[in-house]
Design an enzyme around this catalytic site. Structure first.
Site, PDB file in Angstrom:
ATOM      1  N   LYS A   1       0.879  -1.177   0.000  1.00 13.31           N
ATOM      2  CA  LYS A   1       0.000   0.000   0.000  1.00 13.31           C
ATOM      3  C   LYS A   1       0.914   1.224   0.000  1.00 13.31           C
ATOM      4  O   LYS A   1       1.192   1.815   1.041  1.00 13.31           O
ATOM      5  CB  LYS A   1      -0.932  -0.051   1.213  1.00 13.31           C
ATOM      6  CG  LYS A   1      -2.224   0.725   1.018  1.00 13.31           C
ATOM      7  CD  LYS A   1      -3.270   0.305   2.017  1.00 13.31           C
ATOM      8  CE  LYS A   1      -4.414   1.283   2.112  1.00 13.31           C
ATOM      9  NZ  LYS A   1      -5.167   1.487   0.891  1.00 13.31           N
TER      10      LYS A   1
ATOM     11  N   GLU B   1      -9.170  -6.110  -8.907  1.00 15.52           N
ATOM     12  CA  GLU B   1      -9.892  -5.389  -7.848  1.00 15.52           C
ATOM     13  C   GLU B   1     -10.280  -4.011  -8.367  1.00 15.52           C
ATOM     14  O   GLU B   1      -9.898  -3.624  -9.467  1.00 15.52           O
ATOM     15  CB  GLU B   1      -9.004  -5.242  -6.610  1.00 15.52           C
ATOM     16  CG  GLU B   1      -7.730  -4.456  -6.884  1.00 15.52           C
ATOM     17  CD  GLU B   1      -6.819  -4.349  -5.665  1.00 15.52           C
ATOM     18  OE1 GLU B   1      -7.299  -4.424  -4.529  1.00 15.52           O
ATOM     19  OE2 GLU B   1      -5.594  -4.166  -5.885  1.00 15.52           O
TER      20      GLU B   1
HETATM   21  N1  PXG Z   1      -7.816  -2.475  -2.837  1.00  7.72           N
HETATM   22  C1  PXG Z   1      -7.140  -1.319  -2.918  1.00  7.72           C
HETATM   23  C2  PXG Z   1      -6.325  -1.039  -4.120  1.00  7.72           C
HETATM   24  C3  PXG Z   1      -7.206  -0.396  -1.853  1.00  7.72           C
HETATM   25  O1  PXG Z   1      -6.533   0.744  -1.915  1.00  7.72           O
HETATM   26  C4  PXG Z   1      -8.708  -1.913  -0.706  1.00  7.72           C
HETATM   27  C5  PXG Z   1      -8.574  -2.783  -1.779  1.00  7.72           C
HETATM   28  C6  PXG Z   1      -9.524  -2.322   0.479  1.00  7.72           C
HETATM   29  O2  PXG Z   1      -8.671  -2.649   1.566  1.00  7.72           O
HETATM   30  P1  PXG Z   1      -9.167  -2.518   3.082  1.00  7.72           P
HETATM   31  O3  PXG Z   1      -8.014  -3.011   3.860  1.00  7.72           O
HETATM   32  O4  PXG Z   1      -9.481  -1.076   3.321  1.00  7.72           O
HETATM   33  O5  PXG Z   1     -10.362  -3.391   3.218  1.00  7.72           O
HETATM   34  C7  PXG Z   1      -7.989  -0.696  -0.726  1.00  7.72           C
HETATM   35  C8  PXG Z   1      -8.031   0.275   0.414  1.00  7.72           C
HETATM   36  C9  PXG Z   1     -10.537   5.852   0.352  1.00  7.72           C
HETATM   37  C10 PXG Z   1      -9.373   4.981   0.150  1.00  7.72           C
HETATM   38  O6  PXG Z   1     -10.346   6.921   0.952  1.00  7.72           O
HETATM   39  C11 PXG Z   1      -9.537   3.616   0.209  1.00  7.72           C
HETATM   40  C12 PXG Z   1      -8.457   2.769   0.014  1.00  7.72           C
HETATM   41  C13 PXG Z   1      -7.244   3.316  -0.268  1.00  7.72           C
HETATM   42  C14 PXG Z   1      -7.095   4.678  -0.338  1.00  7.72           C
HETATM   43  C15 PXG Z   1      -8.157   5.523  -0.115  1.00  7.72           C
HETATM   44  O7  PXG Z   1     -11.637   5.487  -0.105  1.00  7.72           O
HETATM   45  N2  PXG Z   1      -8.735   1.420   0.059  1.00  7.72           N
END
Ligand code: PXG
Length: 285
Positions: free
Chosen positions: A151, A184
């Site tokens: 990330k 995804e």
């Molecule tokens: N895939 C990607 C590429 C992500 O960035 C998720 C899946 C979901 O992961 P989690 O651990 O949150 O269940 C993410 C994470 C936002 C925002 O503000 C959301 C993410 C990243 C950056 C910003 O909506 N999601």
């Protein structure tokens, strides 16, 4: 009082919370982050988020300058000082100030930033009626180039996909991998229901292993729904009975249209609604 932002152990008013233009986080997207939720004053799945943050940092050869205990305290203090119980937490660790060259050895002082803010959720209507998404031409990063498991602050891959989705009138966009398999969405993982079973792409498809994704797979098993992490194609989505996305910000959001194909009967399906309700109970309990 202005929103207080944590940077390296100090709090700053939002307007004064600044880092150097020589920070490689800005110059090269060289850094890592997490997006975390707190519900009723409790940080949701904090240990999992910290594990992922430390793993992302390790993968980019970045040493986080504080311990997990100190990070936990920084997050809790940031929530407390801003009086936020239900909110969104953004933790960012940058490579720090360096020279105008890529060499991370010339960077000193990684910057640790914690922002706690109110969340801007998707409109409630989308949870009731479901989301419309499209597959975009932007391919998810090849894992051999830049692993989607990291990330990192380098989110251009996802932003380019988001732009294409927005131009098609969709607030989320689906990305495929180099094999043409479903990977995804730009900030959410994707799930299908087909014949009573829950299907989602495996880590090998080139995805971020979402923390919400893990929680939802556990909830499905609890209600006796078999969970399969298997390669999926667009065709699998088009013929699915149900479809939904998961993410810390979105939680569990139903999808009812993909590339102009209606999924199931065009309304959020029963298993999706059950998982939404259990996720809600888990986070608001
Ligand atoms: N895939 C990607 C590429 C992500 O960035 C998720 C899946 C979901 O992961 P989690 O651990 O949150 O269940 C993410 C994470 C936002 C925002 O503000 C959301 C993410 C990243 C950056 C910003 O909506 N999601």
């Amino acid at each position: 009082m202005a929103l207080q932002i944590y940077i390296n152990g100090e709090f700053y008013d939002k307007a004064d919370a600044k880092i150097s233009v020589y920070d490689h986080g800005l110059l090269y997207g060289d850094g890592v982050f997490e997006g975390i939720r707190s519900y009723g004053g409790k940080v949701f799945r904090l240990a999992e988020h910290l594990n992922r943050l430390w793993e992302s940092a390790k993968a980019i050869w970045l040493e986080i300058p504080i311990s997990r205990e100190e990070m936990t305290k920084a997050i809790q203090d940031t929530l407390a000082v801003n009086n936020i119980t239900d909110g969104y937490i953004r933790v960012v660790v940058t490579r720090g100030v360096g020279s105008l060259g890529l060499d991370p050895n010339r960077c000193s002082d990684p910057q640790v930033i914690v922002i706690a803010d109110r969340i801007s959720l998707y409109p409630e209507e989308l949870y009731q009626k479901g989301l419309k998404i499209v597959t975009v031409s932007v391919m998810r990063n090849h894992a051999a180039a830049l692993s989607p498991r990291i990330k990192s602050l380098n989110y251009l891959n996802n932003i380019l996909a988001k732009i294409e989705g927005l131009q098609a009138g969709c607030i989320e966009a689906l990305m495929l991998n180099h094999k043409g398999e479903v990977a995804e969405c730009t900030g959410d993982n994707i799930f299908l229901i087909r014949k009573g079973r829950l299907l989602t792409p495996p880590q090998e498809a080139g995805i971020l292993e979402g923390i919400t994704r893990d929680v939802v797979m556990d909830l499905a098993r609890e209600i006796g729904v078999a969970v399969l992490e298997v390669p999926l194609t667009k065709h699998d989505i088009y013929i699915a009975d149900e479809c939904f996305l998961t993410g810390s910000a979105a939680e569990v959001v139903p999808v009812v249209t993909v590339d102009c194909r209606t999924i199931g009967d065009g309304a959020p399906g029963p298993i999706t609604r059950e998982l939404m309700s259990r996720f809600h109970a888990l986070t608001r309990s």
